[in-house]
Scaffold this active site. Structure first.
Site, PDB file in Angstrom:
ATOM      1  N   ASN A  60      -5.893  -2.981   6.345  1.00 32.15           N
ATOM      2  CA  ASN A  60      -6.061  -3.156   7.791  1.00 32.15           C
ATOM      3  C   ASN A  60      -7.413  -2.656   8.274  1.00 32.15           C
ATOM      4  OD1 ASN A  60      -3.665  -4.431   8.184  1.00 32.15           O
ATOM      5  ND2 ASN A  60      -2.557  -2.656   8.954  1.00 32.15           N
ATOM      6  N   GLU A  93       0.860  -1.180   0.000  1.00 34.11           N
ATOM      7  CA  GLU A  93       0.000   0.000   0.000  1.00 34.11           C
ATOM      8  C   GLU A  93       0.899   1.234   0.000  1.00 34.11           C
ATOM      9  OE1 GLU A  93      -4.129  -0.960   2.329  1.00 34.11           O
ATOM     10  OE2 GLU A  93      -2.328  -0.892   3.547  1.00 34.11           O
TER      11      GLU A  93
HETATM   12  N1  3HC Z   1       9.161 -15.716   5.415  1.00 31.03           N
HETATM   13  C1  3HC Z   1       9.456 -16.047   4.147  1.00 31.03           C
HETATM   14  N2  3HC Z   1       8.745 -16.941   3.424  1.00 31.03           N
HETATM   15  C2  3HC Z   1       7.691 -17.536   4.044  1.00 31.03           C
HETATM   16  C3  3HC Z   1       7.331 -17.248   5.365  1.00 31.03           C
HETATM   17  C4  3HC Z   1       8.115 -16.292   6.061  1.00 31.03           C
HETATM   18  N3  3HC Z   1       7.821 -15.936   7.317  1.00 31.03           N
HETATM   19  N4  3HC Z   1       6.240 -17.980   5.686  1.00 31.03           N
HETATM   20  C5  3HC Z   1       5.933 -18.712   4.609  1.00 31.03           C
HETATM   21  N5  3HC Z   1       6.807 -18.441   3.623  1.00 31.03           N
HETATM   22  C6  3HC Z   1       6.800 -18.975   2.254  1.00 31.03           C
HETATM   23  C7  3HC Z   1       7.168 -20.414   2.225  1.00 31.03           C
HETATM   24  O1  3HC Z   1       8.556 -20.594   2.098  1.00 31.03           O
HETATM   25  C8  3HC Z   1       6.431 -20.896   1.004  1.00 31.03           C
HETATM   26  O2  3HC Z   1       7.152 -20.513  -0.152  1.00 31.03           O
HETATM   27  P1  3HC Z   1       7.102 -21.412  -1.492  1.00 31.03           P
HETATM   28  O3  3HC Z   1       5.658 -21.475  -1.922  1.00 31.03           O
HETATM   29  O4  3HC Z   1       7.956 -20.624  -2.436  1.00 31.03           O
HETATM   30  O5  3HC Z   1       7.650 -22.722  -1.107  1.00 31.03           O
HETATM   31  C9  3HC Z   1       5.142 -20.058   0.992  1.00 31.03           C
HETATM   32  O6  3HC Z   1       5.437 -18.913   1.786  1.00 31.03           O
HETATM   33  C10 3HC Z   1       3.989 -20.818   1.564  1.00 31.03           C
HETATM   34  O7  3HC Z   1       4.356 -21.204   2.894  1.00 31.03           O
HETATM   35  P2  3HC Z   1       3.967 -22.560   3.587  1.00 31.03           P
HETATM   36  O8  3HC Z   1       3.720 -23.616   2.557  1.00 31.03           O
HETATM   37  O9  3HC Z   1       4.914 -22.840   4.680  1.00 31.03           O
HETATM   38  O10 3HC Z   1       2.657 -22.203   4.357  1.00 31.03           O
HETATM   39  P3  3HC Z   1       1.267 -21.749   3.832  1.00 31.03           P
HETATM   40  O11 3HC Z   1       0.908 -22.315   2.493  1.00 31.03           O
HETATM   41  O12 3HC Z   1       0.391 -22.012   4.987  1.00 31.03           O
HETATM   42  O13 3HC Z   1       1.416 -20.190   3.616  1.00 31.03           O
HETATM   43  C11 3HC Z   1       1.277 -17.972   4.355  1.00 31.03           C
HETATM   44  C12 3HC Z   1       1.827 -19.351   4.627  1.00 31.03           C
HETATM   45  C13 3HC Z   1       1.886 -17.411   3.081  1.00 31.03           C
HETATM   46  C14 3HC Z   1       1.656 -17.107   5.522  1.00 31.03           C
HETATM   47  C15 3HC Z   1      -0.286 -18.083   4.155  1.00 31.03           C
HETATM   48  O14 3HC Z   1      -0.847 -18.775   5.226  1.00 31.03           O
HETATM   49  C16 3HC Z   1      -0.966 -16.735   4.063  1.00 31.03           C
HETATM   50  O15 3HC Z   1      -1.026 -16.128   3.006  1.00 31.03           O
HETATM   51  N6  3HC Z   1      -1.535 -16.268   5.208  1.00 31.03           N
HETATM   52  C17 3HC Z   1      -2.187 -14.964   5.280  1.00 31.03           C
HETATM   53  C18 3HC Z   1      -1.193 -13.959   5.727  1.00 31.03           C
HETATM   54  C19 3HC Z   1      -1.769 -12.582   5.825  1.00 31.03           C
HETATM   55  O16 3HC Z   1      -2.956 -12.347   5.841  1.00 31.03           O
HETATM   56  N7  3HC Z   1      -0.889 -11.584   5.918  1.00 31.03           N
HETATM   57  C20 3HC Z   1      -1.264 -10.194   6.071  1.00 31.03           C
HETATM   58  C21 3HC Z   1      -1.403  -9.849   7.510  1.00 31.03           C
HETATM   59  S1  3HC Z   1      -1.836  -8.155   7.760  1.00 31.03           S
HETATM   60  C22 3HC Z   1      -0.362  -7.347   7.723  1.00 31.03           C
HETATM   61  O17 3HC Z   1       0.683  -7.918   7.637  1.00 31.03           O
HETATM   62  C23 3HC Z   1      -0.426  -5.871   7.827  1.00 31.03           C
HETATM   63  C24 3HC Z   1       0.090  -5.399   9.135  1.00 31.03           C
HETATM   64  O18 3HC Z   1       0.152  -4.002   9.085  1.00 31.03           O
HETATM   65  C25 3HC Z   1      -0.734  -5.815  10.302  1.00 31.03           C
END
Ligand code: 3HC
Length: 502
Positions: A192, A154
């Site tokens: 958010n 954003e």
């Molecule tokens: N750092 C780097 N890479 C990461 C990671 C991290 N902390 N966590 C997961 N990954 C990567 C993995 O390596 C994997 O990569 P690949 O596809 O290239 O192999 C990919 O993300 C998918 O990870 P996993 O298979 O381990 O796990 P999931 O399929 O469960 O995905 C997730 C994890 C991407 C976190 C997914 O659950 C997701 O999209 N969750 C929603 C997250 C969300 O809503 N975020 C926004 C929050 S609001 C915010 O941040 C704003 C703030 O101001 C509050």
């Protein structure tokens, strides 16, 4: 001429700052990472090592690529090292006093052409900009957790941001492989503002006892297809950050639904901040839930179904296939199911009105099928534990995940989903963000399968409007009342809010 950014400073190397540093370094940009002291710098290095290490383990990066990426990041405890940076992004804790102090310092240290950006989740970018002598060169650049994964940035401009700067930062975001949306400086920006309202609402449902943590998480993950349930996501974001964002939202909107849920305050006060401290709504030490056998369904032979149409027919067939005798009744005459061992009323509305019309109200539970994978099992005040347990087991036998909840308007999924969709319509109606930006924001910022306006069109405007009316009638929460735009579109027979919005 568009400004380019070849050397970028990142101040604060917590989860977000380290992730942002990695994103820049991956795009070939030189990064100067700054932390307050050596211990914090070591933690920041740890985040970078782990994140890039995980990519190597998964075969997404070679060791050579990893060394090159890490080689582009210089770590330091001296802010003075940022003197030649073209852009500095701040990712320190959400405390306005700290941010203003830092920006005043950066203003002194950095060259006059440098852009100073904040990754704040919700604080006023304008107030941060005002602590510098270059408010026109201060902007919000808001990444999403985990920054290396989530595709949205954003770009938050204020009323004093220099012309063209938001476009330059948007171009930079594209160079990082991200999709930018631009937003004005309002609490919570786009994502958010919608996300935290929903997450806080989930906390309120938990506190009201409507459903438990795991049930609510399963409902939203499996029922709606979100990547995480609300409590897992709150733990990922951090409960302190979530609390702060809600607080800021509430101060601006005065909407009671944004007032941080007491459970958030309690967990934050207890130091249980989520993943970063190992415990929040969930605990790292927690094992997988014990598997429960299909105990209670064993005593059931006849299942009464109150309902009609294809959903009832499919349920009869599935129960027959699983060896149960299914009998069906319609709402108007419940006699055929009166003596069944358990009775399920297929409904997306509370069912206690049915319970008082049958001889064994303790045997009745509501059943709301959500998508292909979930079924909400609603207990009235008269439903016995045996019945609730038996229906839960039946749901599992039918291959769905049961979500146990109370008999309240819209149960869990629709209560959370429709209120969130209404908020998105409110945002559109206010002219604050376009339909495209709202949808892109939620899809790419939070990994949702579709944006809220896309979901609204898919579910049907009238269905959502009627659900909101039911929610409002039950809870009398002003923000559950359908937004006038939604009501008017339904009345006018307009089938798609995105078509209406152009
Ligand atoms: N750092 C780097 N890479 C990461 C990671 C991290 N902390 N966590 C997961 N990954 C990567 C993995 O390596 C994997 O990569 P690949 O596809 O290239 O192999 C990919 O993300 C998918 O990870 P996993 O298979 O381990 O796990 P999931 O399929 O469960 O995905 C997730 C994890 C991407 C976190 C997914 O659950 C997701 O999209 N969750 C929603 C997250 C969300 O809503 N975020 C926004 C929050 S609001 C915010 O941040 C704003 C703030 O101001 C509050």
């Amino acid at each position: 001429m568009a400004q380019t950014f070849e050397t970028v400073g990142v101040v604060g190397l917590g989860t977000m700052g380290a992730g942002i540093a990695e994103v820049f370094a991956r795009a070939g940009v030189q990064v100067i990472g700054v932390e307050a002291d050596d211990a914090a710098l070591d933690r920041g290095r740890g985040h970078l090592d782990r994140s890039t290490g995980r990519a190597v383990t998964k075969g997404k990066l070679t060791e050579d690529d990893r060394s090159e990426i890490l080689g582009r990041i210089t770590l330091t405890t001296s802010r003075e090292d940022l003197a030649d940076a073209d852009l500095v992004i701040e990712a320190i804790p959400e405390i306005m006093e700290f941010k203003r102090g830092l920006f005043a310092d950066l203003d002194r240290i950095c060259k006059p052409s440098a852009v100073l950006a904040t990754n704040t989740s919700s604080l006023s970018v304008t107030a941060i900009a005002a602590s510098t002598s270059r408010p026109g060169r201060v902007i919000g650049m808001h990444f999403f957790n985990p920054a290396p994964v989530m595709k949205l940035v954003e770009v938050v401009h204020t009323v004093v941001t220099d012309d063209g700067l938001a476009d330059d930062i948007a171009a930079l975001a594209r160079r990082l492989g991200k999709t930018p949306i631009t937003a004005g400086d309002r609490a919570g920006f786009v994502v958010n503002r919608l996300l935290l309202g929903y997450l806080n609402h989930a906390c309120a449902l938990l506190e009201s006892g409507l459903a438990g943590r795991d049930d609510i998480d399963a409902a939203m993950k499996l029922g709606v297809g979100l990547p995480m349930g609300p409590f897992t996501l709150l733990d990922l974001i951090g409960l302190d950050t979530s609390y702060e964002v809600c607080e800021v939202l509430f101060r601006e909107t005065r909407d009671r639904r944004h007032a941080p849920a007491p459970v958030l305050r309690e967990l934050v006060t207890a130091g249980l901040l989520g993943r970063k401290t190992g415990r929040g709504f969930y605990s790292d030490a927690e094992g997988a839930p014990a598997a429960e056998g299909d105990r209670r369904a064993a005593s059931v032979s006849t299942v009464g179904i109150v309902g009609a149409g294809p959903e009832a027919a499919a349920l009869v067939a599935a129960l027959d296939g699983a060896g149960f005798k299914a009998v069906v009744a319609e709402n108007s005459d419940l006699a055929p199911v009166a003596d069944a061992d358990v009775i399920v009323a297929l409904s997306d509305r509370p069912i206690v009105e049915l319970a008082v019309r049958i001889p064994h109200p303790d045997r009745l539970a509501g059943l709301h099928l959500v998508g292909d994978d979930v079924a909400e099992v609603a207990s009235t005040v008269l439903t016995s534990e045996e019945t609730a347990g038996a229906v839960r087991d039946l749901v599992k036998i039918l291959g769905r995940t049961p979500v146990m909840c109370g008999d309240r308007a819209e149960f869990v999924v629709n209560a959370l989903l429709y209120a969130y969709l209404n908020d998105a319509v409110r945002m559109l109606e206010s002219g604050y963000a376009s339909a495209g930006d709202i949808d892109t924001g939620m899809r790419l910022g939070c990994g949702y399968p579709a944006g809220p306006l896309e979901m609204l069109d898919a579910i049907g405007l009238e269905t959502v409007r009627d659900g909101l009316r039911a929610l409002y009638a039950e809870y009398r929460e002003p923000s559950f009342a359908p937004v006038p735009l939604l009501d008017q579109l339904v009345t006018a027979g307009v089938p798609s809010i995105r078509e209406y919005a152009g």
